[in-house]
Design a protein around this motif. Structure first.
Motif, PDB file in Angstrom:
ATOM      1  N   LYS A 421       0.844  -1.205   0.000  1.00 18.88           N
ATOM      2  CA  LYS A 421       0.000   0.000   0.000  1.00 18.88           C
ATOM      3  C   LYS A 421       0.877   1.251   0.000  1.00 18.88           C
ATOM      4  N   ILE A 422       1.931   1.226   0.813  1.00 16.42           N
ATOM      5  CA  ILE A 422       2.835   2.379   0.876  1.00 16.42           C
ATOM      6  C   ILE A 422       3.447   2.629  -0.503  1.00 16.42           C
ATOM      7  N   ASN A 423       3.969   1.565  -1.106  1.00 20.69           N
ATOM      8  CA  ASN A 423       4.607   1.726  -2.409  1.00 20.69           C
ATOM      9  C   ASN A 423       3.611   2.129  -3.493  1.00 20.69           C
ATOM     10  N   ARG A 424       2.386   1.594  -3.385  1.00 24.15           N
ATOM     11  CA  ARG A 424       1.379   1.957  -4.385  1.00 24.15           C
ATOM     12  C   ARG A 424       0.947   3.407  -4.234  1.00 24.15           C
ATOM     13  N   SER A 425       0.933   3.897  -3.017  1.00 24.08           N
ATOM     14  CA  SER A 425       0.533   5.286  -2.810  1.00 24.08           C
ATOM     15  C   SER A 425       1.606   6.255  -3.270  1.00 24.08           C
ATOM     16  N   LEU A 426       2.852   5.854  -3.065  1.00 23.38           N
ATOM     17  CA  LEU A 426       3.938   6.792  -3.346  1.00 23.38           C
ATOM     18  C   LEU A 426       4.562   6.576  -4.717  1.00 23.38           C
ATOM     19  N   GLY A 427       4.293   5.439  -5.320  1.00 20.67           N
ATOM     20  CA  GLY A 427       4.937   5.143  -6.604  1.00 20.67           C
ATOM     21  C   GLY A 427       6.379   4.717  -6.422  1.00 20.67           C
ATOM     22  N   THR A 428       6.672   4.144  -5.238  1.00 19.36           N
ATOM     23  CA  THR A 428       8.061   3.761  -4.928  1.00 19.36           C
ATOM     24  C   THR A 428       8.179   2.236  -4.902  1.00 19.36           C
TER      25      THR A 428
ATOM     26  N   SER B 183     -20.899  13.711  -6.822  1.00 18.82           N
ATOM     27  CA  SER B 183     -21.770  13.428  -7.966  1.00 18.82           C
ATOM     28  C   SER B 183     -21.075  12.607  -9.056  1.00 18.82           C
ATOM     29  N   HIS B 184     -19.751  12.451  -8.950  1.00 19.69           N
ATOM     30  CA  HIS B 184     -19.053  11.779 -10.039  1.00 19.69           C
ATOM     31  C   HIS B 184     -19.370  10.279 -10.064  1.00 19.69           C
ATOM     32  N   ASP B 185     -19.595   9.778 -11.269  1.00 20.20           N
ATOM     33  CA  ASP B 185     -19.873   8.360 -11.440  1.00 20.20           C
ATOM     34  C   ASP B 185     -18.575   7.667 -11.850  1.00 20.20           C
ATOM     35  N   PHE B 186     -17.949   7.003 -10.883  1.00 25.39           N
ATOM     36  CA  PHE B 186     -16.639   6.411 -11.151  1.00 25.39           C
ATOM     37  C   PHE B 186     -16.710   5.231 -12.122  1.00 25.39           C
ATOM     38  N   SER B 187     -17.922   4.719 -12.335  1.00 26.75           N
ATOM     39  CA  SER B 187     -18.020   3.619 -13.296  1.00 26.75           C
ATOM     40  C   SER B 187     -17.796   4.158 -14.715  1.00 26.75           C
ATOM     41  N   MET B 219      -7.624  18.099  -9.186  1.00 28.39           N
ATOM     42  CA  MET B 219      -7.761  16.841  -8.443  1.00 28.39           C
ATOM     43  C   MET B 219      -7.896  15.684  -9.427  1.00 28.39           C
ATOM     44  N   VAL B 220      -7.238  14.581  -9.097  1.00 23.82           N
ATOM     45  CA  VAL B 220      -7.407  13.354  -9.865  1.00 23.82           C
ATOM     46  C   VAL B 220      -7.741  12.246  -8.879  1.00 23.82           C
ATOM     47  N   ILE B 221      -8.858  11.571  -9.080  1.00 25.57           N
ATOM     48  CA  ILE B 221      -9.214  10.435  -8.230  1.00 25.57           C
ATOM     49  C   ILE B 221      -9.497   9.238  -9.135  1.00 25.57           C
ATOM     50  N   ALA B 222      -8.783   8.165  -8.884  1.00 20.37           N
ATOM     51  CA  ALA B 222      -8.991   6.935  -9.653  1.00 20.37           C
ATOM     52  C   ALA B 222      -8.360   5.815  -8.846  1.00 20.37           C
ATOM     53  N   GLU B 223      -8.317   4.625  -9.429  1.00 22.71           N
ATOM     54  CA  GLU B 223      -7.613   3.554  -8.741  1.00 22.71           C
ATOM     55  C   GLU B 223      -6.117   3.716  -9.028  1.00 22.71           C
ATOM     56  N   ASN B 224      -5.321   3.451  -8.004  1.00 21.65           N
ATOM     57  CA  ASN B 224      -3.866   3.432  -8.198  1.00 21.65           C
ATOM     58  C   ASN B 224      -3.239   4.748  -8.654  1.00 21.65           C
ATOM     59  N   ILE B 225      -3.679   5.832  -8.108  1.00 22.40           N
ATOM     60  CA  ILE B 225      -2.993   7.099  -8.373  1.00 22.40           C
ATOM     61  C   ILE B 225      -1.914   7.258  -7.301  1.00 22.40           C
ATOM     62  N   SER B 305     -12.408   4.900   0.011  1.00 24.80           N
ATOM     63  CA  SER B 305     -11.000   5.299   0.024  1.00 24.80           C
ATOM     64  C   SER B 305     -10.056   4.105   0.000  1.00 24.80           C
ATOM     65  N   SER B 306     -10.611   2.889   0.175  1.00 24.79           N
ATOM     66  CA  SER B 306      -9.711   1.742   0.067  1.00 24.79           C
ATOM     67  C   SER B 306      -9.552   1.354  -1.399  1.00 24.79           C
ATOM     68  N   LYS B 307     -10.475   1.807  -2.236  1.00 24.34           N
ATOM     69  CA  LYS B 307     -10.406   1.483  -3.655  1.00 24.34           C
ATOM     70  C   LYS B 307      -9.831   2.652  -4.466  1.00 24.34           C
ATOM     71  N   TYR B 308     -10.294   3.831  -4.148  1.00 20.90           N
ATOM     72  CA  TYR B 308      -9.873   5.000  -4.928  1.00 20.90           C
ATOM     73  C   TYR B 308      -8.937   5.881  -4.121  1.00 20.90           C
ATOM     74  N   SER B 309      -8.011   6.465  -4.822  1.00 21.77           N
ATOM     75  CA  SER B 309      -7.137   7.439  -4.170  1.00 21.77           C
ATOM     76  C   SER B 309      -6.779   8.471  -5.222  1.00 21.77           C
ATOM     77  N   GLY B 310      -6.099   9.486  -4.786  1.00 22.19           N
ATOM     78  CA  GLY B 310      -5.734  10.483  -5.783  1.00 22.19           C
ATOM     79  C   GLY B 310      -5.023  11.646  -5.171  1.00 22.19           C
ATOM     80  N   PHE B 311      -4.791  12.639  -6.015  1.00 21.75           N
ATOM     81  CA  PHE B 311      -4.054  13.806  -5.532  1.00 21.75           C
ATOM     82  C   PHE B 311      -4.824  15.076  -5.818  1.00 21.75           C
ATOM     83  N   ALA B 312      -4.419  16.117  -5.137  1.00 25.65           N
ATOM     84  CA  ALA B 312      -5.015  17.432  -5.343  1.00 25.65           C
ATOM     85  C   ALA B 312      -3.911  18.466  -5.228  1.00 25.65           C
TER      86      ALA B 312
END
Lengths: 804, 348
Positions: A421-428, B183-187, B219-225, B305-312
């Motif tokens: 999870k740490i590596n996936r969040s940080l890209g490390t 309101s965003h539809d992530f599907s 902001m970008v929210i998706a899986e694996n950001i 938040s366990s599935k989606y993450s992102g940055f702002a």
């Protein structure tokens, strides 16, 4: 928080890192450094002097002639104006050639004919701020302890050989509002574990706290921990130099040994303490509770405070003696006569302290620490340390035991995550070992495997509670500079402007191409200006607590602000001004939030065309501006739906040269000339303005344009001149022409308008060109003539037109 | 004199006259006097019917030759004269091509709009949407929904203009993020947005503070950001705004709505990092704040938040414009002094 490098060196080995390097590393791993200062870089030739003699100069009411031993063969003569200079004092002397804090240089000089070989310094002259200088030295020189070595460099005595790192601490890192917190932070950066000296507390076992104090707390939600110790048989004196200089450099004024110790401990542990003069408490019972509505307290600053339910107070069981966490009471504070001190160390509910400090405008070092939280683990240690120090400095004794209410214990928060999870969040791609070593540096116990990372966070880092917090700690200690740079790779979605955004951008380009420059004005203005030109009749939305009348209400029109801009420009010799603005206007509604509507507005004044070698001056007029909005409506495809209706009752506008603008039946704005008397007030010439609500256009997406084939057959045109009453509007005439003109009438153009000689008063002569076209066949002369006659007939019937 | 001689004589005279002619008009007169209905050559030709039929073809031929020769001569001369006339005319029409042209006025784009549109266009190109929101917001969306509950110490960082205890002038454009997340539809794909707009803080206006300014948040929210994605995106942004050679550095910081949070510095565009007055000797200039969207912010908007993450990230166009153009007083942006605005007229 101003961090002394020397103080920090007490717990860390900083021999390998310069203050500047340390500051840089602190900035990059955790806390922003505002500045690094090294006073010694500015000061030189400043030594310890021993005043041998001090005599008042004969003809002066304040100057003294002194002889001072500065460690050289012969004592030097110095003229000194300080009222407190006396023989036998150890003082700070700036020798000739010395440089002082404000860049002042010391030279041999003569004062009233008397030679002065240097200067005896005040703290002010050495760079200390007035707010930290002890009261007794405020107006004079600073006196060093007797054991100061004559002739030695004076800077170390005053801590001026130190470096100071000013930290700009964000609310989440309140743990660094203490020297110990900073030591842990710097330790993590330098991979060192800070070492702190233990507390050497000798309690007087024959006397017990129960004999003095009994603590109770009304509600432990407000006050989870309250501890009190008593120190007796004290003599309250000035505190020693090492303590005074630490406080002064941290920005705190030394007062006396007791108060100074509480401040020193606060700086060391981040735990605010309060010392009461025990005898003035007049009670054994300390009760912490909410204040009652009718209660008052005179605080340390001599002000009488009206208290209420939102204030937490310390009472003697009957009346408030202190505002918890904010300020002590005047009647119970420590003085030179205090013999017994009751010392408080507590944890107060942060939002309560914040509210009280805010409402009474009493922000202090102590209240801000309570607000931001503190290390629950050192509440007792800080109290013990302070008690021991107060006792040792005042030759007193610490009564055995602590009176306390302790409703909660410090928490060692366990936070779990995974390396993945740490590596996936940080890209490390950090390994288990990398992570372990980061947690070691932070001083967090951890158990790290690929699948599970479990970290135990000590109470000193109460900001860390969730997985994301742990990831942040890893990221910053690992170093953000080591993060790779990538772009999000996810399913791609089209990025494009919405229709409203396109129309808004288009409108901006359009206005610019018509010669109007874009302005951005303040949305907050005076109530009067907010209402001007809006004609809604509604009161504007106003701020609850404005900072000034100038910015009090939200605008209901854009033109109001634009006119200010135009006036500003004209007053500065820019005579030709054309500005437009696209922005929101605000109106009250029945719901909680006001409505926000996008308007476009423009103001033009001065020359449209300036006199030049080839062209002659053309002044802005109503029609210049109307032409712009006509064309804008045309390009938006709504020209047919727009009507202009004369309006006389807009008080700011010229009654004969202003139109309301309708889109279908809806009033969407106005265009017209500013009332000449308003223009005069603002020193403007003829000024024309418009304001249009854009909502109908940005929210109504049109059908696609359908191509019509280019006509294959020629068209024809007929001219028509007639005289009508001058009140007949052009737009009405056009409507009648189109209504009566037959299938082939395509367009009508006004090419002449005349009033004056040969035309009866009250009438006007108009000449129109009517264009006819049949897209499918050549028009026959007779067809056109027939249709044309119908137009004439209609004009005669409806307007009494006299066809020429 | 025979007809043939007559023709020769007439032609010789006509040639002399033609050569002497100085205008097209004279030439026309000459043409008429020789070749017109009553012209000399025409007259001669009229006499052909009276001569011996045997000689007629010879004379006739001669007459045609004379007529053709004269016609050709006249036409050449005319061409030459016309050309000369045109040359004279053009010579006379010569103008001072350096004189100023007719007045065309083009209004300028406000410098802040220029900055904002540049940024908008950069992100549009990367598949972001532009989402604007209300300038007047509820306390709930402005603060609580971005992880700033009542009495949160960080509320001090943003002194606020309140209209009622629940309604305020937004202090940042972040409430748009909360509303959009909701309101965003992530599907239908990831959420990639920027939100530009005016924001308000309780500040006394001076050279570096303004109660009204602008902000652009992204902001970008998706899986694996990842945070590396944030770094890469901001690098791109910094280069776009301040030039290809710029570098960025991330410093830990604190914003309630992101965790981790960072301040982002760009290497000084004036000195290149050596240290100067613009970067106050540090070689770096702080330009924006950013971080990984706080799980609380996602959860409060109903995003797992366990599935989606992102940055702002968030930046201030006013500050960017001040840095980029060396503007020393933020109030300039709102006074609309034409002498200020028109300095940013240049597009290239």
């Amino acid at each position: 928080m101003k961090v002394s490098y020397n103080w920090l060196s007490e717990s860390l080995d900083l021999s390998a890192v310069s203050p500047e390097d340390l500051a840089e590393q602190i900035t990059l791993t955790g806390i922003e450094v505002d500045s690094v200062s090294e006073p010694a870089k500015e000061l030189k030739q400043i030594v310890v002097g021993n005043v041998l003699t001090a005599d008042r100069m004969e003809d002066s009411d304040h100057l003294n002639i002194t002889t001072v031993d500065v460690g050289e063969e012969d004592p030097v003569q110095i003229v000194c104006g300080a009222p407190n200079v006396k023989a036998g004092q150890k003082v700070v002397v700036a020798l000739p050639g010395a440089r002082l804090a404000n860049g002042m240089k010391i030279k041999k000089s003569k004062l009233r004919g008397v030679i002065s070989n240097g200067m005896i310094c005040s703290l002010d002259e050495l760079g200390f701020s007035d707010s930290v200088i002890p009261k007794h030295s405020e107006d004079g020189i600073y006196v060093l302890p007797q054991d100061a070595e004559t002739g030695a460099d004076a800077l170390p005595y005053l801590g001026l050989d130190d470096a100071f790192i000013e930290l700009d601490i964000t609310p989440n890192r309140a743990d660094a509002l203490s020297m110990r917190g900073v030591a842990f932070e710097a330790g993590a950066i330098l991979s060192q574990t800070p070492k702190f000296t233990g507390v050497n507390l000798n309690e007087e076992t024959s006397d017990s706290i129960e004999n003095y104090i009994n603590v109770s707390v009304e509600n432990t939600d407000d006050n989870s921990v309250y501890k009190m110790r008593v120190i007796k048989d004290l003599v309250v004196t000035e505190s020693p130099l090492w303590l005074q200089r630490k406080l002064m450099h941290a920005g705190i004024r030394p007062i006396d040994a007791v108060v100074d110790v509480t401040n020193y401990i606060m700086l060391e542990y981040g735990q605010p303490l309060h010392a009461f003069d025990y005898d003035t408490l007049d009670s054994k019972d300390i009760l912490v509770r909410r204040a009652k509505g009718s209660e008052t307290l005179v605080t340390l600053d001599g002000q009488k405070r009206e208290l209420n339910q939102d204030n937490l107070v310390i009472t003697n069981g009957r009346v408030p003696v202190a505002l918890a966490g904010v300020m002590g009471g005047e009647n119970t504070h420590v003085t030179a006569h205090t013999k017994t001190v009751a010392l408080e160390s507590a944890v107060f509910e942060s939002s309560l302290i914040r509210k009280t400090a805010q409402s009474l405008n009493l922000r202090s070092e102590s209240s801000s620490r309570f607000e931001k939280g503190l290390n629950r683990e050192t509440v007792q240690q800080a109290l013990d340390h302070a008690a021991a120090l107060i006792a040792s400095l005042g030759n007193g004794q610490v009564v055995s035991g602590t009176a306390q209410i302790e409703s909660e214990q410090p928490v060692y928060q366990k936070v779990t995550t995974s390396a993945d999870k740490i590596n996936r969040s940080l890209g490390t791609d950090m390994t288990v070992h990398d992570l372990e070593s980061i947690f070691d540096r932070l001083g967090f116990e951890s158990s790290v495997t690929t699948e599970l990372v479990e970290v135990t966070v000590p109470p000193r880092r109460w900001d860390i509670t969730i997985e994301a917090d742990i990831i942040e700690e890893v990221a910053r200690i690992h170093g953000y500079h080591k993060l790779p740079s990538t772009l999000p790779h996810s399913e791609s979605v089209p990025g494009e402007l919405t229709y409203a955004q396109k129309i808004t951008r288009y409108t901006r380009h359009f206005m610019e191409s018509c010669g109007l420059g874009q302005a951005i004005s303040y949305a907050l203005t005076t109530t009067e200006k907010a209402k001007a030109f809006a004609y809604s009749g509604k009161e504007p939305v106003e701020l609850d607590w404005p900072m000034s009348e100038e910015h009090k209400a939200l605008r209901q029109s854009l033109v109001s602000g634009l006119l200010d801009n135009v006036q500003y420009n004209v007053a500065r010799q820019s005579k030709n001004v054309s500005l437009f603005e696209i922005g929101r206007v605000f109106n009250q509604t029945d719901s909680t939030l006001p409505s926000e509507t996008t308007h476009v507005a423009g103001v033009m004044t001065g020359a449209l065309v300036e006199n030049s070698w080839q062209e002659s001056h053309v002044e802005v007029d109503y029609f210049a501006v109307k032409g712009i909005i006509d064309e804008w409506f045309d390009t938006l495809g709504v020209r047919e739906a727009i009507t202009f209706v004369p309006v006389k009752d807009y008080s700011e506008m010229h009654p004969g040269r202003t139109a309301k603008v309708f889109w279908n039946e809806q009033l969407i704005g106005m265009v017209g000339q500013l009332h000449p008397s308003m223009a005069k007030e603002r020193d403007l010439n003829e000024t024309v303005l418009f304001e249009i609500d854009m909502e109908p256009f940005i929210n109504n997406e049109h059908d696609t344009i359908k191509f019509k084939s280019i006509p294959k057959y020629p068209g024809t045109s007929r001219d028509l001149a007639f005289v009508v009453e001058e009140t007949v509007l052009h737009e009405e005439i056009i409507k009648v022409m189109h209504a009566s003109g037959g299938n082939w009438l395509k367009s009508v153009r006004l090419f002449d308008l005349y009033q004056g000689e040969n035309i009866e008063d009250g009438k006007k002569s108009l000449a129109y060109s009517l264009s006819y076209l049949n897209p499918d066949a050549t028009l026959k002369e007779e067809e056109v003539t027939k249709d044309f006659e119908q137009v004439k007939l209609a004009l005669t019937e409806q307007f009494g037109a006299d066809i020429r | 004199m025979g007809i043939e001689e007559q023709l020769t004589t007439v032609l010789a005279k006509a040639v002399i006259e033609t050569n002497a002619a100085e205008s097209v008009k004279e030439l026309e007169a000459i043409r008429v006097s020789y070749l017109g209905k009553k012209g000399e050559i025409t007259s001669v030709l009229k006499g052909v019917k009276d001569i011996d039929p045997k000689e007629r073809p010879i004379i006739g031929k001669k007459a045609n030759e004379v007529r053709d020769e004269l016609t050709a001569l006249l036409s050449h001369k005319k061409e030459r004269l016309e050309k000369e006339a045109l040359e004279r005319q053009l010579e006379n029409e010569t103008i001072d091509v350096t004189l100023p042209g007719k007045q065309v006025s083009k209004g300028q784009t406000h410098v802040l709009t220029q900055i904002m549109e540049d940024i908008e266009d950069l992100f549009l190109g990367m598949g972001y949407q532009i989402i604007e929101g209300n300038e007047v917001e509820s306390d709930y969306y402005n603060f609580e929904r971005v992880n700033l509950p009542q009495n949160h110490p960080a509320r001090d960082m943003q002194d606020t203009f309140y209209i009622t205890p629940d309604v305020l002038l937004r202090t940042h454009t972040s409430p748009i993020q909360a509303r959009t997340l909701e309101s965003h539809d992530f599907s239908k794909g990831p959420l990639k947005m920027i939100s530009p707009g005016k924001v308000y803080r309780r500040d006394t206006d001076d050279a570096t503070h303004s109660h009204q300014f602008h902000q652009i948040e992204g902001m970008v929210i998706a899986e694996n950001i990842t945070m590396a994605d944030l770094k890469g995106t901001l690098e791109l942004l910094a280069k776009k705004m301040f030039g290809e050679d710029r570098e960025i550095r991330l410093r830990p910081s604190y914003f309630p709505f992101t965790e981790p949070s960072v301040e982002v510095d760009v290497s000084c565009f004036k000195c290149g990092g050596k240290g100067c007055n613009v970067c106050k000797g540090t070689g770096w200039i702080e330009i924006l704040g950013a971080g990984m969207t706080h799980p609380n912010v996602l959860e409060m908007s109903g995003v797992d938040s366990s599935k989606y993450s992102g940055f702002a990230f968030g930046l201030g166009p006013d500050r960017i414009a001040m840095l980029k153009y060396g503007v020393d007083d933020i109030r300039n942006f709102y006074l609309n002094d034409q002498r200020f605005l028109q300095q940013f007229k240049r597009k290239g």
